[in-house]
Design an enzyme around this catalytic site. Structure first.
Site, PDB file in Angstrom:
ATOM      1  N   ARG A 196     -10.843  -0.237  15.683  1.00 32.60           N
ATOM      2  CA  ARG A 196     -10.609   0.710  14.603  1.00 32.60           C
ATOM      3  C   ARG A 196     -11.431   0.268  13.401  1.00 32.60           C
ATOM      4  O   ARG A 196     -12.352   0.945  12.993  1.00 32.60           O
ATOM      5  CB  ARG A 196      -9.104   0.731  14.300  1.00 32.60           C
TER       6      ARG A 196
ATOM      7  N   MET B 230      12.337  23.983   3.597  1.00 28.35           N
ATOM      8  CA  MET B 230      11.529  23.304   2.583  1.00 28.35           C
ATOM      9  C   MET B 230      12.378  22.513   1.601  1.00 28.35           C
ATOM     10  O   MET B 230      12.045  21.386   1.245  1.00 28.35           O
ATOM     11  CB  MET B 230      10.656  24.316   1.824  1.00 28.35           C
TER      12      MET B 230
ATOM     13  N   LYS C  81       0.852  -1.198   0.000  1.00 23.61           N
ATOM     14  CA  LYS C  81       0.000   0.000   0.000  1.00 23.61           C
ATOM     15  C   LYS C  81       0.891   1.252   0.000  1.00 23.61           C
ATOM     16  O   LYS C  81       2.099   1.166   0.276  1.00 23.61           O
ATOM     17  CB  LYS C  81      -0.916  -0.017   1.225  1.00 23.61           C
TER      18      LYS C  81
ATOM     19  N   TYR D 159      17.031  29.203   9.426  1.00 24.86           N
ATOM     20  CA  TYR D 159      15.889  29.971   9.932  1.00 24.86           C
ATOM     21  C   TYR D 159      15.833  29.934  11.452  1.00 24.86           C
ATOM     22  O   TYR D 159      16.038  28.885  12.067  1.00 24.86           O
ATOM     23  CB  TYR D 159      14.580  29.378   9.407  1.00 24.86           C
TER      24      TYR D 159
END
Ligand code: PLP
Length: 365
Positions: free
Chosen positions: A142, A309, A47, A261
């Protein structure tokens, strides 16, 4: 300008991250796991694009090696998978199906795993009911038919019983938990109502618990790709991929300087830094900021400052001689184990590999 670049890098003409997918390792891992449950058939869970490794190449390599049962989440994933493997392989889709999926399931010979009584009633109301499987909930709370509803399930499906019965372990990551044996007992009890159906219980962690958990067909996923729970003595799995990022620039910083950053990391000694092309835009988690690591020629290079990013900065002081633009630093692989990197980022191997985006070029060897 290309001088000194690794040949494969120059050939790619791109400063972009890549995942070298090791199909032979994935096949070897499948065989290693199969050997832990020798009386069962080992299937393969592919999957989410084979956990980010690429469903068509992974499934066709496993099919070539003899795998004949594949698991995906969606019927649509199964249809894509079908193009890569033979008609003689079974495909099951965990997330079930609506009656509107029946044509696609039929056309691609996909067996949906139905997860609740209402969905089973809807499926049985179809003309010429396609084969289906049923998930029994033995403790996850679930998906699946609850234990107290198994008698109703049996009565409901008497005319057209499920071809496959499965359940899923809550905490196979921790073999010491009593819940595992409790679920096993419940599954045996529920499955005894469906003597004609194939039974399936074990994911990777279940396979590591041995033959008792194997039943007819096992469903290893993460272990095929070299991740998952700690391995028992004497069991070794290989990395399914090597995630690498090319160095763009190398520079030296002085005490008191910061990187990235937010200036979240301040150097107290002169350091050599390399900035590589990989970031959270590629699916590499920002939570690895100041925690994750890379490897350059086997030398550990910590991530310093924030993952941004498109870029990550690593401290290559110890590997200064190898740090050249175009050289690749490893972020997942034999030198930086998937689960180790994931732990540093506060996540699990599953999330790390399934999260890798399209900018990460998959290369198959
Ligand atoms: C994803 C999944 C698996 C595979 O589990 P791993 O822990 O990756 O081996 C098996 N069974 C079900 C129902 C799943 O959803």
């Amino acid at each position: 300008m290309r001088q000194g670049l690794a040949a494969d890098y120059a050939a790619s003409m791109s400063f972009s991250p890549r995942a070298r997918v090791h199909l032979q390792n994935i096949v070897a891992n499948w065989r290693t796991i199969a050997a832990l449950i020798p009386e069962s058939e080992a299937g393969a869970v592919v999957k989410a694009n084979a956990y980010g490794h690429g469903v068509a190449p992974v499934a066709s390599a496993l099919y070539e090696a003899g795998c004949r049962t594949f698991f995906v989440a969606y019927v649509e994933e199964g249809a894509e998978l079908r193009t890569a493997i033979g008609e003689d392989a079974s495909i099951l889709a965990f997330n079930g199906a609506e009656p509107s999926d029946a044509d696609l399931a039929r056309a691609n010979n996909i067996t949906p795993v139905l997860n609740a009584l209402p969905a089973i009633k809807d499926w049985l109301a179809l003309m010429d009911v396609p084969d289906y499987a049923v998930h029994i909930d033995t403790g996850m709370n679930r998906l699946g038919v609850r234990m107290e509803d198994v008698a109703e399930l049996k009565a409901l499906t008497d005319g057209q019983p499920p071809v496959h019965i499965l359940s899923h372990l809550v905490d196979s990551d921790d073999r010491s938990r009593a819940i595992n044996a409790k679920q096993l007992e419940r599954f045996r009890q529920a499955a005894s109502n469906f003597p004609q159906a194939l039974k399936s219980f074990a994911n990777t962690g279940g396979c590591l618990m041995g033959q008792d958990y194997g039943f007819d067909v096992a469903r290893p996923g993460i272990g095929l790709y070299g991740g998952g729970p700690p391995l028992p003595e004497g069991v070794f799995l290989k990395p399914g991929m090597t995630l690498e990022a090319p160095i763009l620039t190398v520079q030296t910083v002085q005490p008191g300087e910061t990187v990235g950053y937010g200036a979240t990391y301040t150097f107290d000694t002169p350091r050599t830094l390399a900035t590589v092309a990989l970031g959270y835009g590629d699916g590499f988690p920002r939570s690895a900021s100041n925690k994750g690591m890379a490897s350059l020629g086997g030398i550990t290079c910590p991530i310093v400052g924030r993952v941004s990013m498109d870029l990550i900065t690593i401290d290559v002081t110890q590997a200064r001689d190898l740090a050249k633009p175009g050289a690749f630093a490893q972020f997942i692989g034999a030198e930086v184990l998937l689960e180790e990197q994931a732990r540093r980022a506060g996540t699990v191997g599953y999330e790390l590999v399934t999260g890798l985006g399209h900018r990460v070029r998959r290369i198959y060897d």
